[in-house]
Design a protein around this motif. Structure first.
Motif, short mmCIF file in Angstrom:
data_model
loop_
_atom_site.label_atom_id
_atom_site.label_comp_id
_atom_site.label_asym_id
_atom_site.label_seq_id
_atom_site.Cartn_x
_atom_site.Cartn_y
_atom_site.Cartn_z
N THR A 10 -95.48 -12.68 -73.53
CA THR A 10 -95.66 -14.07 -73.09
C THR A 10 -94.32 -14.65 -72.63
OG1 THR A 10 -97.37 -14.22 -74.78
CG2 THR A 10 -96.77 -16.26 -73.70
N LEU A 53 -99.06 -22.03 -73.56
CA LEU A 53 -99.90 -20.89 -73.15
C LEU A 53 -100.85 -20.48 -74.28
CD1 LEU A 53 -97.14 -18.91 -71.28
CD2 LEU A 53 -99.36 -19.37 -70.31
N GLU A 57 -104.93 -20.66 -74.17
CA GLU A 57 -105.74 -19.44 -74.36
C GLU A 57 -106.94 -19.75 -75.26
OE1 GLU A 57 -103.64 -16.26 -76.27
OE2 GLU A 57 -105.08 -14.76 -75.61
N PRO A 63 -103.49 -17.40 -68.16
CA PRO A 63 -102.08 -17.82 -68.19
C PRO A 63 -101.56 -18.35 -66.85
CG PRO A 63 -102.35 -15.66 -69.21
CD PRO A 63 -103.68 -16.05 -68.69
N LEU A 67 -99.22 -21.83 -66.26
CA LEU A 67 -97.77 -21.56 -66.19
C LEU A 67 -96.94 -22.71 -65.60
CD1 LEU A 67 -97.44 -17.75 -65.41
CD2 LEU A 67 -96.28 -18.99 -67.24
#
Ligand code: GRG
Length: 291
Positions: A10, A53, A57, A63, A67
């Motif tokens: 990540t 993130l 989820e 993602p 972002l």
């Protein structure tokens, strides 16, 4: 996937996006873009975008969608670090293992780089194909978290020369200077992914505990950490006569408090299944880290 691997993946995703969203170093005027890139790409844990993130989820968002908003939070965080390091504030020479922005580019450009990163953050928050009302909610929440009743308010209270030595004052400073941005990072991911009601409330409570546990650990590491790992000199809080948890409660009690707060934060995730394991791991990482 095991926690460490997921954190690395990540973080790598975030690092690539941060570089992509910043204007290239040869964009005119080159020096401001070089200063922005220097401070953002110097490293750092990327905790705020990773939290955004992870929360997104839980709401089922890919993602790539989140972002830009996640990176906006890192730009905003880096702006606050650049300005915090200035001679008029903490006057620090090292950050993220490198000379601070004003040491490398001079004070005027460092101020401008911070300003430009803050501005860029709000531009990025307008990106993406989200319902307008969710974007507006996030824009308002991030502005509040960054403003005079959030991060800037916490910083203003923190730099007072006459400091009230009390737990209430310490809590105020920590919650505003550090907690607000971490909380809004989690909420940004959650809100944009459509989470609401009890799940959003649970994540908000989790994030508040995480913010406090993070700052207590930060205070502890300033005394007990390793300069190489932290990327900055130790004892900066003492140098600047900062009100901290170890100063008020001592080291051992502060460690116990961070641990207790971590447990309370983990309990907030009980309404989720193993889908929240990464968020749970992040809270544990915040307390157990050595950098
Ligand atoms: C100048 C508007 C303004 C605000 C400054 C963020 C801040 C407020 C001051 C930075 C100094 C400090 C020690 C703040 C408290 C904890 C904190 C935010 C530490 C740095 O965050 P990390 O550990 O840093 O997430 P990295 O480099 O990993 O991103």
């Amino acid at each position: 996937m095991i926690f460490k691997q997921k954190l690395e993946n990540t973080t790598a995703l975030v690092n690539r996006a941060l570089s992509e969203f910043l204007p290239p170093a040869d964009t005119k005027p080159e020096e401001i873009h070089q200063a922005m890139r220097y401070s953002v790409l110097a490293g750092g844990k990327r905790l705020r975008p990773v939290l955004a993130l992870a929360a997104a989820e839980l709401g089922g968002l890919q993602p790539e969608m989140i972002l830009p908003a996640a990176c906006a939070l890192e730009f905003l965080h880096t702006y606050s670090l650049i300005h915090d390091d200035l001679p008029a504030m903490d006057n620090d020479d090292f950050r993220r293992g490198m000379p601070t922005c004003h040491k490398k580019f001079g004070e005027a450009l460092a101020i401008l780089a911070g300003d430009a990163l803050l501005t860029k953050a709000f531009e990025l928050l307008t990106w993406g194909n989200f319902p307008a009302e969710l974007k507006m909610q996030v824009l308002r929440e991030v502005a509040e978290a960054a403003g005079s009743q959030g991060l800037i308010g916490g910083q203003a209270a923190d730099i007072r020369t006459e400091q009230e030595i009390s737990e209430a004052n310490l809590l105020y400073i920590h919650q505003h200077k550090t907690g607000e941005l971490l909380t809004v990072a989690v909420r940004t991911g959650a809100v944009l992914s459509g989470l609401q009601g009890a799940k959003l409330e649970a994540l908000t409570a989790y994030a508040r505990y995480l913010g406090l546990a993070f700052q207590i650990t930060d205070d502890i590491l300033d005394l007990t950490g390793e300069e190489i790992k932290l990327g900055k000199p130790l004892f900066s809080d003492q140098k600047n006569a900062k009100l901290t948890y170890p100063a008020l409660f001592g080291l051992e009690k502060s460690k116990a408090m961070a641990w207790e707060i971590m447990q309370q934060g983990l309990q907030c995730l009980d309404i989720f299944s193993e889908e929240a394991d990464f968020l749970a791991g992040l809270l544990q990482f915040v307390v157990k880290r050595d950098y």
